[in-house]
Each structure stands twice: as structure tokens, then as C-alpha cells.
Motif scaffolding. Structure first.
Motif, mmCIF file in Angstrom:
data_model
loop_
_atom_site.group_PDB
_atom_site.id
_atom_site.type_symbol
_atom_site.label_atom_id
_atom_site.label_comp_id
_atom_site.label_asym_id
_atom_site.label_seq_id
_atom_site.Cartn_x
_atom_site.Cartn_y
_atom_site.Cartn_z
ATOM 1 N N CYS A 93 7.907 9.917 -20.265
ATOM 2 C CA CYS A 93 7.201 9.568 -19.041
ATOM 3 C C CYS A 93 6.119 8.546 -19.385
ATOM 4 C CB CYS A 93 6.573 10.806 -18.392
ATOM 5 S SG CYS A 93 5.193 11.501 -19.326
ATOM 6 N N PRO A 94 5.552 7.864 -18.393
ATOM 7 C CA PRO A 94 4.498 6.870 -18.649
ATOM 8 C C PRO A 94 3.167 7.531 -18.984
ATOM 9 C CG PRO A 94 4.919 7.034 -16.305
ATOM 10 C CD PRO A 94 5.959 7.882 -16.967
ATOM 11 N N TRP A 95 3.035 8.000 -20.219
ATOM 12 C CA TRP A 95 1.849 8.752 -20.647
ATOM 13 C C TRP A 95 0.596 7.898 -20.744
ATOM 14 C CZ3 TRP A 95 -0.230 7.039 -25.258
ATOM 15 C CH2 TRP A 95 0.615 6.289 -26.088
ATOM 16 N N LYS A 96 0.755 6.599 -20.999
ATOM 17 C CA LYS A 96 -0.426 5.748 -21.168
ATOM 18 C C LYS A 96 -1.279 5.685 -19.909
ATOM 19 C CE LYS A 96 1.912 2.702 -24.441
ATOM 20 N NZ LYS A 96 2.387 1.311 -24.682
ATOM 21 N N PHE A 148 0.831 -1.201 0.000
ATOM 22 C CA PHE A 148 0.000 0.000 0.000
ATOM 23 C C PHE A 148 0.869 1.255 0.000
ATOM 24 C CE2 PHE A 148 -1.930 3.424 2.499
ATOM 25 C CZ PHE A 148 -3.051 3.697 1.723
ATOM 26 N N LEU A 149 1.868 1.275 0.864
ATOM 27 C CA LEU A 149 2.750 2.443 0.939
ATOM 28 C C LEU A 149 3.582 2.597 -0.341
ATOM 29 C CD1 LEU A 149 3.953 2.325 4.655
ATOM 30 C CD2 LEU A 149 2.267 3.862 3.617
ATOM 31 N N GLU A 150 3.995 1.481 -0.933
ATOM 32 C CA GLU A 150 4.700 1.550 -2.209
ATOM 33 C C GLU A 150 3.815 2.173 -3.281
ATOM 34 O OE1 GLU A 150 6.064 -2.318 -3.279
ATOM 35 O OE2 GLU A 150 7.495 -2.456 -1.632
ATOM 36 N N CYS A 151 2.537 1.826 -3.260
ATOM 37 C CA CYS A 151 1.582 2.392 -4.210
ATOM 38 C C CYS A 151 1.443 3.898 -3.997
ATOM 39 C CB CYS A 151 0.230 1.697 -4.055
ATOM 40 S SG CYS A 151 -1.058 2.284 -5.189
ATOM 41 N N VAL A 152 1.334 4.313 -2.756
ATOM 42 C CA VAL A 152 1.224 5.738 -2.435
ATOM 43 C C VAL A 152 2.457 6.489 -2.932
ATOM 44 C CG1 VAL A 152 1.147 7.430 -0.571
ATOM 45 C CG2 VAL A 152 -0.312 5.405 -0.461
ATOM 46 N N ARG A 153 3.638 5.944 -2.626
ATOM 47 C CA ARG A 153 4.881 6.615 -3.010
ATOM 48 C C ARG A 153 5.034 6.677 -4.516
ATOM 49 N NH1 ARG A 153 7.590 2.739 1.304
ATOM 50 N NH2 ARG A 153 7.086 3.878 3.224
ATOM 51 N N SER A 212 6.016 9.446 -9.107
ATOM 52 C CA SER A 212 6.092 9.130 -10.537
ATOM 53 C C SER A 212 4.799 9.436 -11.276
ATOM 54 C CB SER A 212 6.463 7.648 -10.718
ATOM 55 O OG SER A 212 6.455 7.289 -12.090
ATOM 56 N N TRP A 213 3.685 8.888 -10.777
ATOM 57 C CA TRP A 213 2.400 9.012 -11.458
ATOM 58 C C TRP A 213 1.948 10.462 -11.564
ATOM 59 C CZ3 TRP A 213 -2.440 10.768 -10.014
ATOM 60 C CH2 TRP A 213 -3.541 10.337 -10.781
ATOM 61 N N LEU A 214 2.008 11.197 -10.458
ATOM 62 C CA LEU A 214 1.508 12.567 -10.439
ATOM 63 C C LEU A 214 2.328 13.503 -11.330
ATOM 64 C CD1 LEU A 214 -0.889 13.955 -9.084
ATOM 65 C CD2 LEU A 214 0.645 14.665 -7.243
#
Length: 246
Positions: free
Chosen positions: A157-160, A116-121, A126-128
């Protein structure tokens, strides 16, 4: 916070979703040291639900991932639920004491909590930032081509992960067909392109491709037509424009 109005109501909340509804935002801002009113906090709250919590809710409530009666094409036992399930005591274990069950439960807690914390980080670091880049590039799409259907990625960047959601949020119509450097798929989980590169180009390379396309500097086009390359930006843009009207 009105949770139901901002998160997909098609997936009923399980106990995990309910806990996240009340405490998820607090956990996220604490981990990232943000103020709850920061706009990124709200965006991350939604993203973590969609990309982590919702699947747990769906599995707990017996909701199939796909609306089909057809059997899956392959077995996937790598989900969080499967990984946690493998931590349970095996029936052949001679020691089935409750203390052993408690140990397994705590290992499961550590696994779920760390992921869960890995997902948040990941979504924060990266995502934001990638979302911001794609949003800016979408806003500049008419500068790249008057059709508005070709987007130039200003930074790798991961545009998809973002283009489909942002097209809806920004009410982009017609949708993007090409991102310099590749064709856009019909949906995030599909390989089929919205508009693949011309059939006559596919599988060709270098001089043969340049001759067939009448565009200098071509490098290759994939056999499926989802991606092609040119030695220059101008050449890549010319390939996208020609593909758009093909």
C-alpha cells in the motif's frame, strides 16, 4: 466544528477555505453516504483540506510553498490554479463577450468540482485503508525487530503517505528507518533517506552483494542506497538489521 484548532493556522483561509470550513464535511459525508459523527468523516475532512484545499488557500493569499529566496529549479504549470487559468478567455480571442466568460467560468467550476470529488473518493477508498494498514504495522514494529526502527508492511500500500504523520500521532521514537522493503526518506517530499543502506553495498547485485554483506540471497541495492532486495523475508530483515548498525 472548531476549524482553526485542527487545521494548520499558518495558512490563512481564502474564500475557498472558508466555504470548506462550513460545508466541506457536509459535502464529504453526502458523497460517501457517511454519518457526520463517523470517525472516518473527520479524518477525511482533515485530509482533503491538507491535500487539496490548503494549496488553493495558500495561492490565493500569496503564500510561497518554500521558505527560500532561491528561484525554483524548474517550472511547474500543472497545478489546479494553472489548469483553471488556462480556461480563461485568451486576450487574442476576437469574441470577448460576457457570455463567453460565463462559459469559461462554468468549465472551471466543472473542473474544480470534479477534481475535488476525485480527491474525496481517493482518500476514502485508498488513502484511509492504507492509513489503517500502516498504523497496524507500526504498532507491530517491535515484533519485527526489538529496535522498533524496522517496520514490516503486511500488505502492499502507499505507506509513504502516512508514516510521517502517524509517527507524530503515535509518538514513535526512535523513528522508523526501514520499511520492508525500503529505506524511509527524511521527509515526504525528499529523496534523501533517514539511513540509507551501507555505501559498500550500493550498486552491487546477487553473489557480489551477498558476499559483501555476508547475507545470502541478496538481489540488489540501488546506487543511492534507498532500496535493496533479497529473495527471502529473512534475508531482507537481515539486510535491514545490518544497515541499522552500519
Amino acid at each position: 466544528m472548531i476549524f482553526g484548532s485542527i487545521i494548520n493556522n499558518d495558512t490563512k483561509l481564502s474564500s475557498v477555505g472558508l466555504v470548506y470550513k462550513h460545508y466541506g464535511l457536509e459535502l464529504i459525508v453526502k458523497e460517501l453516504q457517511l454519518d457526520q459523527k463517523h470517525p472516518d468523516a473527520h479524518q477525511l475532512f482533515l485530509a482533503v483540506y491538507k491535500n487539496f484545499i490548503e494549496a488553493v488557500d495558500a495561492i490565493d493569499n500569496g503564500i510561497n510553498q518554500y521558505d527560500t529566496d532561491q528561484p525554483p529549479r524548474y517550472v511547474n504549470n500543472t497545478s489546479l490554479a494553472h489548469r483553471i487559468g488556462r480556461l480563461n478567455l485568451d486576450w487574442i480571442e476576437p469574441d470577448q463577450a460576457s457570455s463567453k466568460e460565463d462559459e469559461a467560468f462554468h468549465r472551471a467550476m466543472e473542473l474544480a468540482g470534479s477534481e475535488f470529488l476525485e480527491c474525496v473518493r481517493f482518500h476514502a477508498k485508498s488513502w484511509l485503508p492504507a492509513r489503517s494498514i500502516v498504523m497496524e504495522c507500526l504498532a507491530q514494529r517491535h515484533v519485527v525487530d526489538s529496535s522498533g526502527e524496522i517496520m514490516k508492511l503486511s500488505k502492499q500500500c502507499p505507506w509513504k503517505l502516512h508514516i510521517f504523520a502517524l509517527e507524530e500521532e503515535m509518538t514513535i521514537d526512535p523513528p522508523i528507518k526501514y520499511v520492508l522493503y525500503q529505506a524511509v526518506s527524511v521527509s515526504p517530499d525528499r529523496f534523501e533517506s533517514r539511513k540509507a543502506l551501507p555505501f559498500s553495498w550500493r550498486g552491487l547485485e546477487k553473489e557480489k552483494l551477498s558476499e559483501e554483506s555476508s547475507i545470502p540471497g541478496c538481489v540488489f541495492v540501488h546506487m543511492s542506497g534507498f532500496i535493496g532486495a533479497n529473495r527471502t523475508y529473512e534475508g531482507a530483515l537481515a539486510m535491514a538489521r545490518a544497515s541499522l548498525i552500519a
